[in-house]
Design a protein around this motif. Structure first.
Motif, PDB file in Angstrom:
ATOM      1  N   SER A  64       0.831  -1.201   0.000  1.00 19.84           N
ATOM      2  CA  SER A  64       0.000   0.000   0.000  1.00 19.84           C
ATOM      3  C   SER A  64       0.869   1.256   0.000  1.00 19.84           C
ATOM      4  O   SER A  64       1.970   1.269   0.549  1.00 19.84           O
ATOM      5  N   ASP A  79      -1.502  -0.645  -4.068  1.00 20.97           N
ATOM      6  CA  ASP A  79      -2.822  -0.233  -3.606  1.00 20.97           C
ATOM      7  C   ASP A  79      -2.686   1.193  -3.071  1.00 20.97           C
ATOM      8  O   ASP A  79      -1.919   1.431  -2.130  1.00 20.97           O
ATOM      9  N   THR A  95      -3.809   5.177  -1.802  1.00 18.09           N
ATOM     10  CA  THR A  95      -4.688   6.103  -1.091  1.00 18.09           C
ATOM     11  C   THR A  95      -4.140   7.507  -1.316  1.00 18.09           C
ATOM     12  O   THR A  95      -2.932   7.733  -1.231  1.00 18.09           O
ATOM     13  N   ARG A 106     -10.769  11.942  -8.061  1.00 20.53           N
ATOM     14  CA  ARG A 106     -11.830  10.933  -8.119  1.00 20.53           C
ATOM     15  C   ARG A 106     -12.291  10.720  -9.561  1.00 20.53           C
ATOM     16  O   ARG A 106     -12.564   9.586  -9.982  1.00 20.53           O
ATOM     17  N   ASN A 116     -12.813   4.050  -8.814  1.00 24.81           N
ATOM     18  CA  ASN A 116     -12.717   3.224  -7.615  1.00 24.81           C
ATOM     19  C   ASN A 116     -11.356   2.554  -7.459  1.00 24.81           C
ATOM     20  O   ASN A 116     -11.198   1.624  -6.674  1.00 24.81           O
ATOM     21  N   ALA A 119      -8.725   4.021  -6.231  1.00 19.86           N
ATOM     22  CA  ALA A 119      -8.011   4.610  -5.103  1.00 19.86           C
ATOM     23  C   ALA A 119      -8.989   5.040  -4.027  1.00 19.86           C
ATOM     24  O   ALA A 119     -10.119   5.436  -4.314  1.00 19.86           O
ATOM     25  N   ARG A 120      -8.533   4.955  -2.794  1.00 20.48           N
ATOM     26  CA  ARG A 120      -9.257   5.578  -1.700  1.00 20.48           C
ATOM     27  C   ARG A 120      -8.780   7.020  -1.611  1.00 20.48           C
ATOM     28  O   ARG A 120      -7.578   7.291  -1.707  1.00 20.48           O
ATOM     29  N   ASP A 139      -8.992  10.607   0.696  1.00 22.69           N
ATOM     30  CA  ASP A 139      -9.348  11.178   1.992  1.00 22.69           C
ATOM     31  C   ASP A 139      -9.007  12.661   2.025  1.00 22.69           C
ATOM     32  O   ASP A 139      -8.012  13.093   1.435  1.00 22.69           O
ATOM     33  N   TYR A 163      -4.116   8.712  10.379  1.00 20.29           N
ATOM     34  CA  TYR A 163      -3.868   7.279  10.259  1.00 20.29           C
ATOM     35  C   TYR A 163      -2.996   6.819  11.423  1.00 20.29           C
ATOM     36  O   TYR A 163      -2.193   7.584  11.966  1.00 20.29           O
TER      37      TYR A 163
END
Length: 246
Positions: free
Chosen positions: A43, A64, A66, A79, A84, A86-87, A89, A98
């Motif tokens: 990640s 993966d 974020t 976005r 979809n 990536a996440r 925040d 975190y």
């Protein structure tokens, strides 16, 4: 706070000839630096992800991903680019939401330049990274800075507002935050902006990743743990005599 006008200006730069050429070289630099990092099932958090250009590159590299940004407009653009994959925040890089060692890797790419407390951001990145951190920055040891970034030079508001860094300063900040961990420096785009274009003679000047610290965009990889090569060298197989038949 970066609004929709900043997003449009950012994306217009990367859509132009110089910006698109620069983006390819910046991605090449980052791909070079992370080439030894294991990526499958790993990640990565990008702090200050902006519209997601580099998030997309890290995802394509097998990570993966974020992304975190303070700007809702930037996250909307990310976005739209990532869907979809990536996440995303909203948050402040100087106070990451975190837990410790939440990600294998953390990237900060031309984001320290716009932070009030960049040292705190590096300390936070190292706190949430278990294996490594990569920091990309606008290089004050470059022609790009001499011709575009100095306060006396005419430049866009974004460049004038940025805090440019030297490789020496970035290394010192990382050492203060993490101690004497292994670091690797590379840079790209040593020529002035007028040479950032897809012409043979200019590609020869700008289209390679250099260990010298004089490119307009530079990056340092900090390894927090010893990482074995992704593709280990195979031992030479011993010759085996054939077994006679019959």
């Amino acid at each position: 706070m970066w609004d929709e006008k900043h997003v449009q200006r950012y994306e217009a730069w990367y859509a132009g000839k110089a910006g698109s050429f620069a983006l390819r070289q910046e991605k090449r630099l980052l791909e070079n630096l992370i080439s030894g990092w294991p990526r499958r099932g790993r990640s990565l958090l990008e702090v200050g992800c902006g519209p997601g250009y580099f998030l997309e590159m890290f995802w394509e590299a097998g990570l993966d991903v974020t992304g975190l940004d303070r700007s809702l407009a930037m996250l909307d653009a990310a976005r739209a680019r990532m869907g979809n994959r990536a996440r995303l925040d909203v948050g402040n890089g100087e106070h990451l939401p975190y837990e410790d060692n939440r990600f294998d890797y953390v990237a900060l790419l031309a984001s320290l330049e716009f932070m009030e407390n960049p040292q705190a951001a590096l300390e936070e990145a190292i706190r949430v990274a278990a294996r490594g951190v990569v920091v990309g920055f606008l290089n004050s040891w470059s022609l790009y800075y001499a011709l575009s970034g100095r306060k006396r030079c005419p430049a866009s508001g974004t460049l004038q507002a940025a805090q440019w860094y030297s490789p020496y300063r970035i290394r010192a900040m990382l050492r203060e935050a993490a101690g004497n961990k292994p670091m690797t420096l590379r840079s790209v785009l040593p020529g002035p902006v007028v040479t950032w274009r897809d012409v043979l003679i200019f590609r020869l000047c700008n289209g390679w990743v250099s260990p010298l610290p004089f490119g307009g965009f530079a990056a340092v990889r900090l390894d927090l743990v010893n990482i074995a090569p992704v593709t280990p060298i195979m031992a030479k197989a011993k010759s085996v005599k054939p077994v006679p038949s019959g």
